[in-house]
Enzyme design. Sequence first.
Site, PDB file in Angstrom:
ATOM      1  N   LYS A  96       4.201  -5.788  -3.547  1.00  0.00           N
ATOM      2  CA  LYS A  96       3.551  -6.738  -4.469  1.00  0.00           C
ATOM      3  C   LYS A  96       4.261  -8.076  -4.357  1.00  0.00           C
ATOM      4  O   LYS A  96       5.494  -8.128  -4.328  1.00  0.00           O
ATOM      5  CB  LYS A  96       3.642  -6.176  -5.896  1.00  0.00           C
ATOM      6  CG  LYS A  96       2.900  -7.002  -6.957  1.00  0.00           C
ATOM      7  CD  LYS A  96       3.003  -6.348  -8.348  1.00  0.00           C
ATOM      8  CE  LYS A  96       2.188  -7.103  -9.400  1.00  0.00           C
ATOM      9  NZ  LYS A  96       2.254  -6.460 -10.732  1.00  0.00           N
ATOM     10  N   SER A 155      -2.225  -5.999 -13.294  1.00  0.00           N
ATOM     11  CA  SER A 155      -2.049  -7.071 -12.337  1.00  0.00           C
ATOM     12  C   SER A 155      -1.799  -6.591 -10.902  1.00  0.00           C
ATOM     13  O   SER A 155      -1.953  -7.370  -9.968  1.00  0.00           O
ATOM     14  CB  SER A 155      -0.878  -7.945 -12.757  1.00  0.00           C
ATOM     15  OG  SER A 155       0.341  -7.212 -12.687  1.00  0.00           O
ATOM     16  N   SER A 206       0.115  -2.769 -15.931  1.00  0.00           N
ATOM     17  CA  SER A 206      -0.217  -3.346 -14.622  1.00  0.00           C
ATOM     18  C   SER A 206      -0.043  -2.418 -13.428  1.00  0.00           C
ATOM     19  O   SER A 206      -0.473  -2.749 -12.328  1.00  0.00           O
ATOM     20  CB  SER A 206       0.614  -4.608 -14.379  1.00  0.00           C
ATOM     21  OG  SER A 206       0.058  -5.690 -15.062  1.00  0.00           O
TER      22      SER A 206
END
Lengths: 488, 497
Positions: free
Chosen positions: A78, A155, A179
């Site tokens: 990420k 997210s 998330s």
Amino acid sequence: MSDLTKLTLDAALTGMANGEFSSVEITKAHIDAIKDAGKLNAFITDTHDLALEQAAASDARRAKGEAGLLEGAPLGVKDLFCTTGVRTTACSKILGDFTPTYESSVTANMKADGMVMLGKLNLDEFAMGSSNETSFYGPVINPWRKDADLVPGGSSGGSASAVAADLCLGATATDTGGSIRQPAAFTGTVGIKPTYGRCSRWGTVAFASSLDQAGPIAKTVKDSAILLQSMAGYDAKDSTSLNLPVPDWVSACGASIKGMKIGIPKEYTIDGMPKEIEDLWQQGMKWLEAAGAEIVHISLPHTKYALPAYYVVAPAEASSNLARYDGMRYGLRVEGENLNDTYERTRTEGFGDEVRRRIMIGTYVLSSGYYDAYYLRAQKVRTKIADDFKAAWEKCDAILTPTCPSGPFPVGHKFNDPVKMYLNDIFTVTANLAGLPGISVPAGLDANGLPLGLQIIGRALDEETVFKAASALEDAAGFSAKPLKWWG
Amino acid sequence: MFIAPRVADAKDWITTETGDWEIILGLEVHAQVASNSKLFSGAATEYGAEPNSQVSLVDAGMPGMLPVVNEFCLEQAVKTGIGLNAQINLFSRFDRKNYFYVDLPQGYQISQFEFPIVGEGEIDIVPIDADGKVGEQVSVGIERLHLEQDAGKSIHDLSPDETYVDLNRSGVCLMEIVSKPDMRSPDEASAYVEKLRGIVRALGTCDGDMEKGNLRADVNVSVRRPGGELGTRCEIKNVNSMRFIRQAINYEARRQIEIIESGNEVDQETRLFDSVKGETRTMRSKEDAHDYRYFPDPDLLPIKLEQSFVDRIRSEMPEMPDARKARFMEAYGLSEYDARLLSGDIDMSNFYETLAKGRDAKIAANWMLGDFAGALNKGGIELTDSPVDADALGGLIDRISDDTISGKIAKGVFEKMFESGDSADTIIERDGLKQVTDTGAIEKIVDEVIAANSDQAAKVADNPRLIGFFVGQVMKASGGKANPKAVNEILKAKLGL
């Protein structure tokens, strides 16, 4: 050779250990898959050359008998984790082409264990969002599709989408209010947020320090255990890191749950929740019962205050954490007439709407005269929620809930309605507020054939029980559906 | 709310046509902790390093960087708190103070707002006025001591349109020591800072170097009618010498009195002291005051100290200035005045104790506070940079004690020592200043002087005080080198006294 990208992480590691294929081979297979999947917009920075170098080095290590826990596994990171020499953006315009000279502790642990990094994954800007639509680099598209493009959740939408589409064997993610777990639920993948303090926050771009926690998104519960085992560990550079050994979570996967008490909180039934989610939850109870667990009904009375409290605490911390993006030392700078004007222009142009909204909320709730009414009260709610869980642990060993109140929704559907968007987190924020481990396991499909997840929440530091219960759920659900490959 | 019950001594009042005024003063002193590394990072803190050469990723506010508290700094704060006779808080916490500025890379300063590491305390001060007149002892309350990060340094004068930023100081550990509004005159404020400086230097928790900005004061000034209602205060930022503290207070108090007397109201504001013009001017008004949005720093855990940790520090405390003063009076027989002057600063005390060892303690004190202090003052030289150290000065005193030179000659020898750095013996030898004790040589001079002044000699029997005249003549003839005691005895014998 069959398609190496279809393998689980566990199977891939075994395959490499048995000499069936090399890291270079499986890395190449994933690079090809990524090149094919531009429509998903999951990766925003490719490091394919680097990945092939790492894979070759990994094969050399394995040949010498020096294989680590993740040896040779091609994974995604990420883009919130700082990576030495590789652009790190948090998917914000304000960071520009910021390229760290340092490696986050989490990815450093994984590199030490032999990870091959394929690239950096898309996310909501500064991890603020539940649909991965706030990214400066454009929305991530869910590989699962029904009529229109769907969001992968957020997210960690890039991480979830990439794992679901077999673009990597697993990925790092972060979870501040859900998330990891919500995107996992939206994409038919497994995502675990460990106990707060298990994974070091050093080198991960901060959103809300007291809630942020790294964890993996993976194809199976066991894969998630392997990844977390590598990511976690004490780090003296993070004052909130827990100075405890990392238990053997991989062995917990598949262990019996006979006699385990599973709590069902009555407050997690909410108005407007689709019946198929309610039904899936009931089904989950039956599965766990059939595996030898005992279902107990519990109450977490302050649950309804969790979401409002979260949306005070998280923006408050974010408003301060994001103050360093001022155009002075790195990233975007928009020159103004004077210092304040430069700040204003830089931050107006550099941050997207959602980030600006949260900075404003956070600034407001910390302002003199409002601090007590908002921030202090939210902290009190947080204590109450932690107390609710403490009381629950008197009666049960783990808690079963739906991961989200809805399945994946079309891109653009909730984008202009923040309150509706925030409701996505209603079942996940409590674990962040109380610092508890929570995992989402794919458990079924909705009427549209889209994945739905169930969540297991455990006691602080008791990921072991969480992995046991999640494995039992995974076995019983037998979730094997994959999205049709429409993107390449 | 502040209360300020004590009314200033009438001598400290400011009298104008409308009557008397007294000054109410409270100080916030920032003392840089003498630590090799910063409060939340491992970067060095050495003074005068190349700009931006002592900056860690944390100090520069890079993404994802986290603070880790330097435990050495906590220990220094506790030590200082004990030195201030203050409450040590076993629970304290770091908060963020949020504001934007170019030299504040994180966009917030990590400080302690609600729960400081040190609570209330008290120290005694004795003001001394410009003429050296000693005032009454005053107790000054300590409100709190808390730890915080320093900001970097903005440099505006290198370019007409650019500001340069040096982050070497960013993250350096400061102790902010906040007093209660217990001071009433510039002399008291100055004595307070001097006392704090003495305490932190004795403890080694701060080097007290005001020139380098390692100890600096924010001075809160307000005026009122003696014993009357408190006035509106103004805060004068970053005053960095004792002289400037006095000047700033004198200027500011008179400015406020003028405003009130002309029928206006003092605005609560933050002011700067311009040391060139000797005046204060507005930095920011109350309307411009920041809302700092303090909240607990979520990157740091609260500080929980063990009582045993505090007890250990307490048991290892060195001697504090007050205790040292008492000991100097007791052990060396010094007056309170001399003892205070010699005990306030650790370097001064150590110098004195080296000097007094094995010597007459009072003579040692007189020399240190007399010619020696005068020479340092005149040259603007720090004690630690003195060309004459304690052993050298002791060497000079030894030559007086063993009658090698007279006290009068010694003054000249000292001046030469101070100029050249040579030892007393070298100078005495080189310049032939050794006292003449050879009675034969003195007798010869005495005979010559009596012969040259025979009429005076005849009058001595009637007027014994004339002997002084003869002593002076003999000393003059010997170039000051004759031993005065021997001269006296021989003269008395020769003149039949």
